[in-house]
Motif scaffolding. Structure first.
Motif, mmCIF file in Angstrom:
data_model
loop_
_atom_site.group_PDB
_atom_site.id
_atom_site.type_symbol
_atom_site.label_atom_id
_atom_site.label_comp_id
_atom_site.label_asym_id
_atom_site.label_seq_id
_atom_site.Cartn_x
_atom_site.Cartn_y
_atom_site.Cartn_z
ATOM 1 N N LYS A 125 12.259 3.683 17.044
ATOM 2 C CA LYS A 125 12.715 2.469 16.309
ATOM 3 C C LYS A 125 11.675 1.492 15.751
ATOM 4 C CE LYS A 125 17.105 2.081 19.059
ATOM 5 N NZ LYS A 125 17.680 0.848 19.844
ATOM 6 N N HIS A 126 10.506 1.782 16.669
ATOM 7 C CA HIS A 126 9.415 0.885 16.235
ATOM 8 C C HIS A 126 8.565 1.560 15.067
ATOM 9 C CE1 HIS A 126 9.861 -1.717 19.768
ATOM 10 N NE2 HIS A 126 9.830 -0.426 20.478
ATOM 11 N N THR A 127 8.941 2.918 14.677
ATOM 12 C CA THR A 127 8.203 3.464 13.629
ATOM 13 C C THR A 127 8.970 3.288 12.274
ATOM 14 O OG1 THR A 127 9.128 5.623 14.156
ATOM 15 C CG2 THR A 127 7.381 4.964 15.280
ATOM 16 N N THR A 128 10.353 2.777 12.185
ATOM 17 C CA THR A 128 11.127 2.811 11.247
ATOM 18 C C THR A 128 10.423 2.247 9.852
ATOM 19 O OG1 THR A 128 13.027 2.610 12.641
ATOM 20 C CG2 THR A 128 13.254 1.875 10.339
ATOM 21 N N PHE A 129 10.840 2.892 8.900
ATOM 22 C CA PHE A 129 10.192 2.402 7.547
ATOM 23 C C PHE A 129 11.455 1.548 6.825
ATOM 24 C CE2 PHE A 129 9.831 3.075 2.811
ATOM 25 C CZ PHE A 129 8.599 2.505 2.703
ATOM 26 N N GLU A 168 0.829 -1.266 0.060
ATOM 27 C CA GLU A 168 0.046 -0.010 -0.205
ATOM 28 C C GLU A 168 0.859 1.104 -0.082
ATOM 29 O OE1 GLU A 168 -2.643 -0.220 3.378
ATOM 30 O OE2 GLU A 168 -3.541 -2.083 2.566
ATOM 31 N N THR A 169 0.461 2.328 -0.625
ATOM 32 C CA THR A 169 1.212 3.653 -0.310
ATOM 33 C C THR A 169 0.841 4.179 0.832
ATOM 34 O OG1 THR A 169 0.768 4.109 -2.761
ATOM 35 C CG2 THR A 169 1.180 5.811 -1.470
ATOM 36 N N VAL A 170 1.853 4.690 1.548
ATOM 37 C CA VAL A 170 2.052 5.020 2.723
ATOM 38 C C VAL A 170 2.599 6.644 2.865
ATOM 39 C CG1 VAL A 170 1.747 2.933 4.260
ATOM 40 C CG2 VAL A 170 3.997 3.841 3.537
ATOM 41 N N ASP A 171 2.546 7.131 4.032
ATOM 42 C CA ASP A 171 3.110 8.550 4.118
ATOM 43 C C ASP A 171 4.248 8.208 4.728
ATOM 44 O OD1 ASP A 171 3.117 11.059 3.267
ATOM 45 O OD2 ASP A 171 1.852 11.934 4.981
ATOM 46 N N VAL A 172 5.619 8.441 4.526
ATOM 47 C CA VAL A 172 6.861 8.174 4.901
ATOM 48 C C VAL A 172 7.721 9.674 5.348
ATOM 49 C CG1 VAL A 172 9.304 7.255 4.831
ATOM 50 C CG2 VAL A 172 7.029 6.098 3.855
ATOM 51 N N LEU A 173 7.891 9.742 6.703
ATOM 52 C CA LEU A 173 8.692 10.906 7.151
ATOM 53 C C LEU A 173 10.035 10.571 6.935
ATOM 54 C CD1 LEU A 173 8.705 13.708 8.415
ATOM 55 C CD2 LEU A 173 9.020 12.485 10.736
ATOM 56 N N TRP A 174 10.556 11.316 6.037
ATOM 57 C CA TRP A 174 12.267 11.161 5.945
ATOM 58 C C TRP A 174 12.881 12.400 6.605
ATOM 59 C CZ3 TRP A 174 15.443 7.587 3.182
ATOM 60 C CH2 TRP A 174 14.649 6.655 2.614
ATOM 61 N N PHE A 190 19.634 10.147 6.379
ATOM 62 C CA PHE A 190 18.265 10.273 6.549
ATOM 63 C C PHE A 190 17.479 9.239 7.027
ATOM 64 C CE2 PHE A 190 19.704 13.783 3.956
ATOM 65 C CZ PHE A 190 18.772 14.962 4.479
ATOM 66 N N SER A 191 17.011 9.244 8.302
ATOM 67 C CA SER A 191 15.965 8.255 8.744
ATOM 68 C C SER A 191 14.660 8.308 7.912
ATOM 69 C CB SER A 191 15.606 8.529 10.325
ATOM 70 O OG SER A 191 16.728 8.654 11.051
ATOM 71 N N SER A 192 14.128 7.087 7.784
ATOM 72 C CA SER A 192 12.729 7.068 7.381
ATOM 73 C C SER A 192 11.858 6.452 8.068
ATOM 74 C CB SER A 192 12.949 6.123 6.046
ATOM 75 O OG SER A 192 13.386 5.098 6.248
ATOM 76 N N LEU A 193 10.636 7.091 8.585
ATOM 77 C CA LEU A 193 9.808 6.716 9.498
ATOM 78 C C LEU A 193 8.170 6.666 9.078
ATOM 79 C CD1 LEU A 193 11.200 8.858 12.391
ATOM 80 C CD2 LEU A 193 11.783 6.704 11.786
ATOM 81 N N TYR A 194 7.571 5.720 9.373
ATOM 82 C CA TYR A 194 6.068 5.493 9.203
ATOM 83 C C TYR A 194 5.493 7.009 9.887
ATOM 84 C CZ TYR A 194 6.197 0.739 7.391
ATOM 85 O OH TYR A 194 6.468 -0.443 6.533
ATOM 86 N N SER A 250 7.495 15.991 12.494
ATOM 87 C CA SER A 250 6.207 14.969 12.266
ATOM 88 C C SER A 250 4.757 15.805 12.416
ATOM 89 C CB SER A 250 6.424 13.714 13.238
ATOM 90 O OG SER A 250 5.363 12.981 12.930
ATOM 91 N N PHE A 251 5.035 16.499 13.710
ATOM 92 C CA PHE A 251 3.674 17.090 14.307
ATOM 93 C C PHE A 251 3.345 18.521 13.574
ATOM 94 C CE2 PHE A 251 4.859 15.199 18.504
ATOM 95 C CZ PHE A 251 4.727 13.622 18.055
ATOM 96 N N ILE A 252 4.110 18.950 12.751
ATOM 97 C CA ILE A 252 3.966 20.196 11.980
ATOM 98 C C ILE A 252 3.256 19.406 10.579
ATOM 99 C CG2 ILE A 252 4.788 21.928 10.474
ATOM 100 C CD1 ILE A 252 4.907 22.727 13.374
ATOM 101 N N THR A 253 2.158 20.106 10.047
ATOM 102 C CA THR A 253 1.519 19.337 8.936
ATOM 103 C C THR A 253 1.922 19.753 7.765
ATOM 104 O OG1 THR A 253 0.027 21.669 8.706
ATOM 105 C CG2 THR A 253 -0.929 19.800 10.259
ATOM 106 N N GLY A 254 2.988 20.781 7.482
ATOM 107 C CA GLY A 254 3.759 20.823 6.065
ATOM 108 C C GLY A 254 4.408 19.657 5.910
ATOM 109 N N ARG A 255 4.352 19.438 4.533
ATOM 110 C CA ARG A 255 4.835 18.192 3.698
ATOM 111 C C ARG A 255 6.484 18.300 3.924
ATOM 112 N NH1 ARG A 255 1.724 14.102 3.339
ATOM 113 N NH2 ARG A 255 3.206 13.425 1.542
ATOM 114 N N HIS A 256 7.018 19.746 4.193
ATOM 115 C CA HIS A 256 8.466 19.845 3.911
ATOM 116 C C HIS A 256 8.720 20.746 5.106
ATOM 117 C CE1 HIS A 256 8.407 17.741 0.010
ATOM 118 N NE2 HIS A 256 7.590 18.652 -0.104
#
Length: 730
Positions: free
Chosen positions: A117-121, A59-65, A81-85, A136-142
């Protein structure tokens, strides 16, 4: 597009268009980190929320880099860079709420880092940053979180909140100082909910964060905010009198370059010995006009005592620098030493008091209480670190602190972070854990080693061998170009490190090439003074320089050739030792001296009387110097047998002469490499090991003697001759 005066606009649409979303994040990060007016080395974070396919569900998911823990924006690559769900990171808010509701607010902050660590993509191994919730908590995509000097100047002003509103209006909100982490992320989330038109947040005494749904627009918005802050500060600065009135105006004058560098060369080894109480430090001297305007000013003592405001700054520069109120126009170096001695004593007492007043039951043990930044009117700033790169970064960070103070004083009144808050960052258990994760230091880390004769042969090989184990190498040769070429080979391989270059020789990295003729004492002193200015001092000296002058066809050695042989092989080594001893005594730190002798010192041979007797004298010079320089310096020698391969003392004509002397067949048109191999094997066959002796074999002996592996060995000559039984002691 805004025309920028105070930052560099580096976005290239054609380049960005070729990149995938993660590569665009890396690109944005690199161009932001390139301009130190935007963020300091190792500081700041960037992120992008990117739609990607989940490798498990499809599935397509939102990943925070987001930029991971450690690293530097300017040089970061994809793997930094870390990648997190994104949804899993957001879901941690309920975990945090449950724990903080039980009165575990501060412990819960630290515990949340382990939860990332439990959120790692996609099994990304890069540890995530403590700033992750902010992104993460700011809504902006960047999202860009930067530490610009101009923004921090506002953040470190007494009336920060009022100034933020005055300068940015409703575009930027304000949040008071909070330690980076979950609580700060939640506070920013609430600000965005309450003020939906806000595009950025001023972080009290820290920096700012800006966001947008388009990455290029986010980059431009970040620059716009910094440009606006800078313009506001500079207009107020000029209105208050500009440079002439900065920091309350000048109290002292900067010395001329020659006098200033002479004082620095004299004081830096002395100071290095005193700040290297627990572990040796490497120094960087800086004295450009901008820095000297602060160091020489009326307000320098007051502002220096306040310390730095931004957490990123004082993690390098400590809670405050050591400022020495020395008058360069009226006081001599003895007065400077006395004031430094008193200042260091008080600094250590102040640091211990700060630790005792602020420590917690579980705080790590008190770290080194010596300053990492020393400010001397007329001379400049001397910054200290475990290596040249770190000391340059420390210098960079205090430059940032000076710019912050300049801006804050221009628009308001500069304030520093309260001591308890500063302590809780400096001794944060998460920071301690990061320190503990760092790889162990190499065997020769924190060492500065001068290799005399590094332009070729054994010296060049020794320089390359020692840097491999962490040493800073001063490549010294009579031929300046050869010395610099060896240094360049090292820096090309290991890099120049990071941080500002400072001025003059302070810009050197893990190696520097210097000229010196060891038959001339003044050039030896000049070289050692340059080393002091570049690194703060030195620890070991290896003298590999030597000369061989063959007798003529009648067996005669001219008087001038005899004198030159002794001048280089004996007297030169003595003068290097004699001048180095002055610096070793100034430092008060133990050192090592290694001289090059020869197996010929113990073997009488026809046709090499000048060389052989000079090396016999060098053998005894080792023993004499071991007595003279004890207990501060260990003195030993390395005695090679004939090294043909890679040796500057065996040019083609000498190789041919030796082949003819020993009736070894050769042809005049035979390649030099073939001739050298024949001669090397001939000498090898006379030894017990039957193996040619190389410069690398000798370099290993130098390594042993400058390390602590033979820490109780002095006055000895180690032979590296393949087992030449004629040279056995008898």
């Amino acid at each position: 597009m805004t025309k920028y005066q105070y930052v560099d606009y580096l976005w290239d649409d054609s380049h960005a268009a070729k990149l995938d979303p993660v590569e665009r994040l890396v690109y944005r990060s690199n161009i932001l980190g390139t301009d130190q007016r935007i963020t300091n080395t190792g500081g700041g974070n960037t992120s992008s929320k990117i739609h990607q396919k989940d490798p498990l569900s499809g599935e397509t998911v939102d990943v925070l880099w987001v930029k991971g823990s450690g690293g530097d924006l300017r040089t970061s690559k994809r793997e930094n860079f870390s990648s997190l769900y994104q949804d899993k990171v957001m879901g941690l808010q309920s975990v945090y709420a449950a724990r903080s509701d039980k009165g575990l607010k501060s412990p819960a902050e630290d515990e949340m880092v382990g939860m990332y660590k439990h959120t790692t993509f996609n099994l990304n191994p890069r540890p995530t940053s403590i700033d992750t919730p902010l992104h993460s908590f700011i809504t902006g995509r960047h999202v860009d979180h930067m530490h610009p000097n101009a923004i921090i100047a506002i953040a470190a002003s007494e009336n920060c909140e009022k100034l933020t509103a005055e300068i940015f209006g409703s575009d930027m909100a304000y949040v008071p100082w909070m330690r980076p982490g979950f609580e700060l992320g939640l506070a920013m989330q609430q600000i965005e909910r309450d003020q939906p038109d806000v595009r950025a947040i001023m972080m009290g005494q820290h920096g700012f964060i800006a966001w947008h749904d388009d990455d290029k627009a986010c980059y431009e918005q970040t620059l716009d905010m910094i440009e606006k802050a800078s313009a506001f500060i500079e207009s107020r600065y000029e209105a208050k009198g500009g440079h002439a009135a900065a920091f309350g105006g000048a109290k002292y004058e900067t010395m001329g370059d020659k006098e200033r560098l002479a004082i620095a060369a004299e004081i830096m080894p002395w100071l290095r010995g005193r700040v290297s109480g627990s572990r040796r430090m490497i120094g960087t001297l800086q004295s450009d006009d901008k820095l000297m305007r602060f160091v020489n000013s009326n307000d320098a003592a007051r502002l220096a005592e306040l310390g730095t405001s931004c957490p990123d700054h004082f993690l390098r520069t400590k809670i405050k620098p050591l400022y020495v109120d020395w008058n360069p126009q009226k006081e001599d170096i003895a007065a400077l030493e006395a004031k430094l001695e008193a200042g260091l004593t008080q600094y250590r007492l102040d640091y211990a008091a700060y630790y005792e007043a602020c420590k917690h039951d579980n705080s790590p043990a008190m770290r080194d209480a010596n300053p990492t930044v020393v400010l001397i009117p007329g001379v400049g700033m001397i910054a200290w670190g475990k290596n040249k790169s770190e000391s340059r970064v420390t210098a960079e960070f205090y430059n940032c602190a000076v710019e912050v103070m300049r801006g804050a004083e221009a628009i308001d009144r500069y304030i520093s972070l309260p001591q308890q808050e500063a302590f809780d960052i400096e001794y944060w258990l998460l920071e301690e854990a990061k320190l503990q994760r760092m790889p162990p230091e190499k065997e020769l880390d924190r060492q500065v080693i001068c290799v005399v004769g590094a332009g070729s042969g054994i010296g060049k090989e020794t320089a390359h061998r020692l840097v491999r184990d962490g040493a800073h190498i001063v490549c010294v040769d009579r031929n300046a170009e050869a010395a610099q070429a060896t240094a360049k080979e090292i820096t090309d391989k290991y890099g120049l490190g990071i941080g500002v270059a400072g001025t003059g020789l302070s810009g050197c990295g893990p190696a520097v090439g210097l000229a010196c003729d060891i038959t001339k004492r003044d050039t030896i002193r000049t070289m050692l003074d340059e080393v002091a200015i570049c690194y703060g001092g030195f620890d070991s000296v290896c003298v590999t320089a030597g000369i061989f002058v063959a007798a003529d066809t009648t067996g005669h050695i001219p008087d001038d050739a005899w004198a030159l042989t002794y001048a280089i092989n004996v007297t030169g080594s003595y003068m290097v030792a004699d001048e180095a001893a002055k610096s070793w005594r100034r430092q008060g730190l133990s050192g090592k001296l290694v001289l090059t002798t020869s197996a010929n010192a113990a073997v009488a041979k026809k046709g090499s009387v000048a060389y052989d007797t000079s090396k016999a004298a060098a053998n005894h010079l080792v023993r004499e110097l071991a007595i003279e320089l004890a207990p501060l310096v260990r003195v030993n020698g390395v005695a090679p047998a004939t090294v043909v391969q890679g040796s500057a003392m065996f040019p083609r004509d000498r190789v041919i002469g030796s082949l003819a002397k020993y009736d070894i067949p050769y042809t005049d048109d035979e390649p030099t490499e073939s001739l050298v191999t024949k001669l090397a094997q001939f000498y090898a066959d006379r030894t017990l090991t039957r193996s040619p002796i190389t410069p690398a074999d000798q370099a290993e002996a130098y390594f042993l003697l400058v390390s602590d592996r033979l820490s109780k060995t002095t006055g000895q000559v180690i032979t590296v001759d393949g087992g030449l039984h004629e040279a056995f002691l008898r």
